[in-house]
Scaffold this motif. Structure first.
Motif, short mmCIF file in Angstrom:
data_model
loop_
_atom_site.label_atom_id
_atom_site.label_comp_id
_atom_site.label_asym_id
_atom_site.label_seq_id
_atom_site.Cartn_x
_atom_site.Cartn_y
_atom_site.Cartn_z
N ILE A 27 26.58 -62.90 30.78
CA ILE A 27 27.06 -63.52 32.02
C ILE A 27 27.24 -65.03 31.82
O ILE A 27 28.26 -65.61 32.22
CB ILE A 27 26.12 -63.23 33.20
N ALA A 28 26.27 -65.67 31.19
CA ALA A 28 26.36 -67.12 30.95
C ALA A 28 27.54 -67.45 30.03
O ALA A 28 28.24 -68.44 30.25
CB ALA A 28 25.06 -67.63 30.34
N ASP A 29 27.77 -66.61 29.04
CA ASP A 29 28.91 -66.86 28.14
C ASP A 29 30.24 -66.75 28.87
O ASP A 29 31.17 -67.51 28.59
CB ASP A 29 28.87 -65.89 26.95
N ARG A 30 30.34 -65.81 29.81
CA ARG A 30 31.57 -65.68 30.63
C ARG A 30 31.79 -66.94 31.45
O ARG A 30 32.91 -67.47 31.54
CB ARG A 30 31.46 -64.49 31.57
N ARG A 31 30.72 -67.41 32.10
CA ARG A 31 30.84 -68.61 32.92
C ARG A 31 31.14 -69.83 32.06
O ARG A 31 31.90 -70.71 32.45
CB ARG A 31 29.56 -68.85 33.72
N LYS A 32 30.54 -69.90 30.87
CA LYS A 32 30.80 -71.01 29.95
C LYS A 32 32.27 -71.04 29.57
O LYS A 32 32.89 -72.11 29.56
CB LYS A 32 29.94 -70.85 28.70
N LYS A 33 32.84 -69.89 29.31
CA LYS A 33 34.26 -69.82 28.97
C LYS A 33 35.11 -70.33 30.14
O LYS A 33 36.08 -71.05 29.94
CB LYS A 33 34.65 -68.38 28.63
N ARG A 34 34.73 -69.97 31.35
CA ARG A 34 35.45 -70.44 32.54
C ARG A 34 35.35 -71.95 32.69
O ARG A 34 36.33 -72.63 33.02
CB ARG A 34 34.91 -69.74 33.79
N VAL A 35 34.16 -72.51 32.43
CA VAL A 35 33.98 -73.96 32.47
C VAL A 35 34.93 -74.62 31.47
O VAL A 35 35.61 -75.60 31.80
CB VAL A 35 32.52 -74.36 32.17
N GLU A 36 34.97 -74.09 30.27
CA GLU A 36 35.84 -74.66 29.23
C GLU A 36 37.31 -74.57 29.62
O GLU A 36 38.08 -75.51 29.39
CB GLU A 36 35.58 -73.96 27.90
N GLN A 37 37.72 -73.46 30.26
CA GLN A 37 39.11 -73.31 30.71
C GLN A 37 39.44 -74.34 31.80
O GLN A 37 40.51 -74.96 31.75
CB GLN A 37 39.34 -71.90 31.26
N LEU A 38 38.55 -74.49 32.76
CA LEU A 38 38.79 -75.46 33.83
C LEU A 38 38.85 -76.88 33.28
O LEU A 38 39.73 -77.66 33.68
CB LEU A 38 37.70 -75.36 34.90
#
Length: 90
Positions: A27-38
Protein backbone atom coordinates in the motif's frame (compact mmCIF):
# COMPACT_ATOMS: atom_id res chain seq x y z
CA UNK A 1 -25.20 -16.98 20.30
CA UNK A 2 -21.52 -17.75 20.77
CA UNK A 3 -19.10 -15.10 21.98
CA UNK A 4 -15.44 -14.89 21.25
CA UNK A 5 -12.96 -12.63 22.96
CA UNK A 6 -9.93 -11.52 21.01
CA UNK A 7 -6.95 -10.99 23.26
CA UNK A 8 -4.33 -8.29 22.87
CA UNK A 9 -1.74 -11.02 22.30
CA UNK A 10 -3.74 -12.40 19.38
CA UNK A 11 -4.10 -8.92 17.87
CA UNK A 12 -0.37 -8.27 18.19
CA UNK A 13 0.40 -11.63 16.64
CA UNK A 14 -1.93 -10.88 13.72
CA UNK A 15 -0.53 -7.36 13.22
CA UNK A 16 3.02 -8.69 13.10
CA UNK A 17 2.26 -11.51 10.66
CA UNK A 18 4.61 -11.27 7.68
CA UNK A 19 1.70 -11.07 5.21
CA UNK A 20 0.16 -8.11 7.04
CA UNK A 21 3.49 -6.27 7.11
CA UNK A 22 4.07 -7.09 3.44
CA UNK A 23 0.66 -5.67 2.52
CA UNK A 24 1.36 -2.47 4.46
CA UNK A 25 4.47 -2.07 2.30
CA UNK A 26 2.48 -2.74 -0.89
CA UNK A 27 0.00 0.00 0.00
CA UNK A 28 2.80 2.43 0.90
CA UNK A 29 4.60 1.68 -2.37
CA UNK A 30 1.41 2.48 -4.33
CA UNK A 31 1.02 5.79 -2.52
CA UNK A 32 4.73 6.55 -2.99
CA UNK A 33 4.34 6.05 -6.72
CA UNK A 34 1.38 8.46 -6.70
CA UNK A 35 3.44 11.05 -4.80
CA UNK A 36 6.20 10.75 -7.40
CA UNK A 37 3.67 11.14 -10.25
CA UNK A 38 2.12 14.25 -8.70
CA UNK A 39 5.52 15.80 -8.01
CA UNK A 40 6.69 15.17 -11.56
CA UNK A 41 3.46 16.53 -13.07
CA UNK A 42 3.74 19.71 -11.01
CA UNK A 43 7.48 20.18 -11.46
CA UNK A 44 8.24 19.75 -7.76
CA UNK A 45 11.64 18.28 -6.95
CA UNK A 46 11.51 15.83 -4.09
CA UNK A 47 12.98 12.52 -3.02
CA UNK A 48 10.38 10.12 -1.66
CA UNK A 49 11.06 7.06 0.51
CA UNK A 50 9.16 4.72 2.79
CA UNK A 51 10.04 4.05 6.43
CA UNK A 52 8.70 0.99 8.24
CA UNK A 53 8.56 0.54 11.99
CA UNK A 54 6.46 -0.30 15.03
CA UNK A 55 4.60 2.28 17.12
CA UNK A 56 5.10 2.27 20.90
CA UNK A 57 1.77 0.46 21.34
CA UNK A 58 3.00 -2.35 19.10
CA UNK A 59 1.22 -1.48 15.84
CA UNK A 60 3.36 -1.75 12.69
CA UNK A 61 3.37 1.07 10.13
CA UNK A 62 4.95 2.19 6.87
CA UNK A 63 5.21 5.96 6.35
CA UNK A 64 5.94 7.85 3.16
CA UNK A 65 8.61 10.49 3.69
CA UNK A 66 9.66 13.39 1.46
CA UNK A 67 12.68 15.66 1.65
CA UNK A 68 10.63 18.66 0.44
CA UNK A 69 8.56 19.62 3.47
CA UNK A 70 7.99 23.19 2.30
CA UNK A 71 5.74 22.11 -0.58
CA UNK A 72 3.36 20.35 1.80
CA UNK A 73 2.40 23.40 3.87
CA UNK A 74 3.87 26.26 1.86
CA UNK A 75 6.24 29.02 2.93
CA UNK A 76 6.83 32.61 1.89
CA UNK A 77 9.05 31.24 -0.92
CA UNK A 78 7.26 27.97 -1.78
CA UNK A 79 3.70 27.43 -2.92
CA UNK A 80 1.56 25.02 -0.92
CA UNK A 81 1.13 21.85 -3.00
CA UNK A 82 0.08 19.20 -0.43
CA UNK A 83 1.44 16.40 -2.62
CA UNK A 84 1.75 13.91 0.25
CA UNK A 85 -1.67 14.81 1.60
CA UNK A 86 -3.37 14.49 -1.78
CA UNK A 87 -1.68 11.15 -2.50
CA UNK A 88 -2.75 9.81 0.89
CA UNK A 89 -6.35 10.90 0.32
CA UNK A 90 -6.84 9.05 -2.89
Amino acid sequence: MAEMEISRELMLKAMHHRDVKAHLQVIADRRKKRVEQLAKAEGVEMTVTTVAGVRPGGRPFVNIVSDNVDQEFGTSRTARRRILGRAAAG
